[in-house]
Structure formats: C-alpha cells, structure tokens
Design an enzyme around this catalytic site. Sequence first.
Site, mmCIF file in Angstrom:
data_model
loop_
_atom_site.group_PDB
_atom_site.id
_atom_site.type_symbol
_atom_site.label_atom_id
_atom_site.label_comp_id
_atom_site.label_asym_id
_atom_site.label_seq_id
_atom_site.Cartn_x
_atom_site.Cartn_y
_atom_site.Cartn_z
ATOM 1 N N SER A 260 42.281 60.903 33.373
ATOM 2 C CA SER A 260 42.242 62.172 33.679
ATOM 3 C C SER A 260 41.886 62.286 35.160
ATOM 4 O O SER A 260 42.420 62.851 35.893
ATOM 5 C CB SER A 260 41.564 63.348 32.706
ATOM 6 O OG SER A 260 42.278 63.193 31.700
ATOM 7 N N THR A 261 40.429 61.784 35.291
ATOM 8 C CA THR A 261 39.996 62.334 36.554
ATOM 9 C C THR A 261 39.735 60.997 37.620
ATOM 10 O O THR A 261 39.403 60.091 37.028
ATOM 11 C CB THR A 261 38.678 63.071 36.438
ATOM 12 O OG1 THR A 261 37.765 62.239 35.550
ATOM 13 C CG2 THR A 261 38.746 64.437 35.748
#
Length: 680
Positions: free
Chosen positions: A27-28
């Site tokens: 995700s990040t």
Amino acid sequence: MKISLPKHQKVTASHLKRQAYCYVRQSTLKQVFENTESTKRQYALRERAISLGWPIVQIVTVDSDLGETATSVADREGFRKLMTEVSLGRVGLVMGLEVSRLARNNADWARLLEICAITDTLILDEEGIYDPTDFNDRLLLNMKGTFSEVELHVLRSRLRGGALSKARRGEFKTRLPTGFVYDHNDKVIIDPDKQVQQSFRLFFDIFQRTGAAFATVKAFRKDDVKFPLRIHCGPNKGSLQWQTLTYSRTQTILRNPRYAGAYYYGRQRSRKNVDGSTTYFCVPQDEWIVSLKDAHPGYITWDQYEKNLCRIRENAIAYNNIDRKTPPREGQSLLQGLVVCGKCGQRMTIRYKYQCKGRVEPAYLCQRNRIEKGENSCQYIPGAGVDEAISKLLIESVTPLTLEVALEVQRELETRFNEADKLRKQQVERAEYDANLARRRFMQVDPDNRLVADTLEAEWNEKLRDLQKATDYYEKHRRLDSEKPQKEQKTQILNLARDFPKLWKNPKTPAREKKRMIRFLIEDVTMIKAEEITLAVRFKGGATKTLKIPLPPKGWQHAQTDPEVIKLIDDLLNNHNYSEIATIFNERGYKSGTGMPFDRKNVKGVTHSNHLKTRYARLRSTGKLTAEEVAKLLGVTIQTVRLWGKKGIIKTYPYNDRNGRLYEHPGVNSPLRKKRKKAL
Ligand SMILES: [Zn+2]
C-alpha cells in the site's frame, strides 16, 4: 454435482498456453521499504506457477501499484491492466498473496471473479489454487473477499476510534500551523523563534487596525515584510521559509482557530467522487467533531478570533453587494471565462461598467496579482469593441465550407491511419508466424540433444517476446485511433455551421446561448492592450487567429461631435446664429455627440470647444459696427441708433438670441445724412 478436482488437475493445457499474472502490491511507500518480507513472499509465488507448468517467460509480474493506497480501482494502473488482460482471455492464472486483497473493495473483487469465470482463468494464492468456474471455489473466493472487506473496515474503525478518543482529550497530534511547535512533551507551544512570533503578532495587529485581509496583505507588501512558513514535507521538512504574504494565506490564518489557542478536530470532511477521487470541504463550527477552547497558548483570544471571522464575513457581504450591482452570470459579455491575460497568463475577470444613458459595457480585468499579493492590477481592457469583433470573426470562420474542408482533412488522415493500421497488423502476424515456427522447431528436436534444445528454446522465447511487443504496439495505436470523432458528430458539426450565422444574428438568441455556442468553438482568447487591443483567438482544434481592434474612445471622446457636423456649423455660422443652426440641424435629423437633439447651448458649446470663429467675430471681421460705434460715428444717441435699427433704417445683424445686434456701416447713405437732406 461437480467434484472439486485436486489442485494440479485444475491446470489444463489451455491455461498453460496463456500467461500467468503475479500481482504484487504494497500500500504505502513505507511498506515497500520496510515490509520486504511480504514482497519476498509475493515473488515466491512465481516459483509456484513455474512448478505448475508455466514457462518463466509467460509469467508477468504486475507491480506498478507499489506505493499506491487507493481503495478503488480508479487510481490503480496495475490492477486495471490486470483486469484488461484477464477480460481479453490472455491470462491463464492470476496470483496474489491473499488474492482477495487484489482488489481493495468487494465490488472490484466480484467483477474480477466474474470475468475470471467467463474467461476460464485460475486464481492462486499461498493456500491453494481456485477455479472460479467451480461453484465451491467461487463461493470460497467470494467469502474471502467479504472477509477482506470486513477486516479493512474493522481495522479502519479501530484506528479511527483510537484517534477520536485521543482527539476528544485534545491529545491527538495533528499538523500544527506555522507559528506553533510541539515541545519535547508533545505539548503545543508558541514557536520559540522570536521573528516568527513577531510576524504573527504584527499580522494580527495589522488586521485589527485595518479590518481587512486585503489591506493586511498590502501593508505587509508596502513595508516589504516577509512572512514565515514552516515546510511540512519534502527534504526541507521542518525548516522555515520567508515568503510574501498572500491573500489566500491571510484567509487561512484568520480562519484557523489554533491561533486563538483552540484545539479542533474534524473541521474538514471528505466525500468520495464517482471517479474515485476525493473532495475535501469545511463544515460549520458546530459540526466539528472536537473543539476545545484554551487548549494551548495562542496569539489572539477566542473573542478576537470570532470577531475576526465576523469581520471577514461582513467584508465578503459588503464586497458582494458592490458586486451584485453588476449582473453576475447573465452578463452579456460573450467571452466570460475565456479571456486570458496576454501579459501574465492568468484568467481575466469581467467588470460591467455603467456608462451614461444606461449603456452597460464590459471591461476585462486581470486582477489575480492585485488580490493575492496587493500589487497593481496587471491589465484593464475596455471591451466595447471586443464582442463585435469576435462575432464577426465567428460568422466569417464558421461556415459549412471551412468545416467541410476541416472534415475532409480529417477523413484523409483517417484513411492514412487505416493504412498504417494494416501495416502494423501485418507486423503482428509476422511475429506470430516466427514464434510458431520457433515453437515447432523446438518441439521437433530430440529431447536428448540438450544443447540444441536449449538454443531453440531460447530462440522461441525471444520470438514470443517479439510477438508480445508487436501486439502491445498495435493495441496502443488502435486505442489512439478509436478516440477520433464519429460520423454522427461530424453531421452535427456541419448542421451547426449551416445554421450558425442565422442563429447568431437572431436578436432573440439570448446571450447565454451565444456564450454556450462560443464555448463549443473557441478554446480561449488572449488579450493584450497596447496602442490597440490584440486578440489572439484559439479555436477548438488548434486553429488560431489574431485580431486587432482600436482602443475604444475615452469618456470625453465619446461626447465628441462628428467632424462633419462641426464643419457644417462652421459654414452656417456665416449667416445664422446658434438657435437658428440648432433648428436647422434638428430639421435635418442630426444628433449631438451624446445622442441628444441640438439646442442653442450645445451649438455654442461645439463652436467654442472647436475654436470656431463666433458669429460675433465673423460679423465684426466684415466691418459690422456696434450700436455705440454707429452712435459715435453719426453723432446721435445709442437709443436713436437702436430705434433706427428696429425701424430698418439701418440694416442690423443679430449675433445672439438676446437681441444682440451689430449694425451695417452707415457709409455715405447714412440715415442722418438722409435726414439732413430732408431738412434742407
Ligand atoms: Zn495579467
């Protein structure tokens, strides 16, 4: 009832012929760097695919979404690509760590499953291989998707719950505006930097004194005082920058309750848009989730803060009232919202100026820098002739003929495009043929002859890669091709062109409709004012046209009289006085410079302002005498001269309406002599 097959039996030759997609996502960016473990696990899936029989060249890793957090497909390029490939039937296997988290919401997941089922695509995760055409497998996959969404929801609400309860106590750390910092105990304190402190105190002082954000900006600008800004992100995070104070910054500071020492949470809300993007908006103060007064030291009191807000609101209302005097959106300027300043590139705004006799005229004003930085406005262009020039240009340029030519060119391009398309297609076919040939060669070789087999395999792989490249190239150009206007659109365009001049000239067509039409035709208009006004018109589709129009006359020039009229007055003055001339003009239907009928006063005005010789001066220059002069000449009283004038004994010439007269020189036949002769 269909019996679930053992894992390896789900994979068929038809699957193996197609590609295996390994979808890797983190995700990040932080996860990308720190959670290398799961990335490793995701790459290990490739090994599984190879063990199931997929050749390594057919395994595609999609990892373009690394570092993307979007919870919908909209922003995830990689996932979109995966969906496209699956729906085209090019994929035999989709792999992911927890496959249900391939898609971050259930709708996307269900769609992927549906498409996988239609195209007979298998799904693989760490726990097993699933066949979406199989009912039990699909049920399981659906459950996994639901649970994944539940997990996400629970996680989010737990995080949010934690944040909220902390926020209610005023302990949830949010980003502080410039002027405040956290101390080592995470307490909010006023920035210890003395210069920053002074800047903010000065700011609030000036606002209190002037009562206007704009005036505050101007004051800072006048003294050339820079204003601090603490950088929140990037390599210079935490450092101070000294900038020019802008109007928008002023508004932000005045509205931020933290400067009054208050803690707030939930001043902004967000809303998801259809396209997956998010819009943020502010909610009124009574809807804030948390608002704690006197939570930390501030620059102003809460009372002062509320007064400031009040002040801003009042100013806005006052401003609007002035604004409302001009028609807001229904104004008749055709170019509303399309004008770009030729000096600085900003959009220009429109002012409607009331001239005398109820005439309204648009003017174009570039004032972004004025509002934002308190500088002088960049350009002011009176727009009286602009609309006319644009109308004329449109009627000239939008004809069926010109559009026909444009469409013809387009058709020409299209044919050429189709030819190019055919050529590209042939390239794909050739690559396909080569790949097939290489495969056949590899198949025919004796397996024991390892060296030859290896070489042939490598060759085959290379051909397959070439084929992939050719297909990608072909598809890409096809997509670009499909974005061209369709036939229907062309007919519509032509119809518009045919009706255009009629529609445009019809006085019943409202300005709003004309503006709408202009938006179809013109991209923008760049304006520069010098000795004349230059309009650079950019049409939709790229054509440009430059117009030059003279500057409209200044106010005093408006009232100027037609030179023809001035000449006529000059002529008439030889034989007539002012009111006679006015009567003559009105009989002939002339109008004065302000559009009114003539009278004695304005004939006199024109005479004087144009330095014409007055009636009096003209008579004098031809030797006409005043009553006094005649009296002196003849040795009689003025009254006698006037009486003689009245009786017609001496010829008189009126030079004004108040019975002012000049007299013919008596000469040899003076009435006195006649009288004397009579007496003799
Ligand atoms: Zn400008």
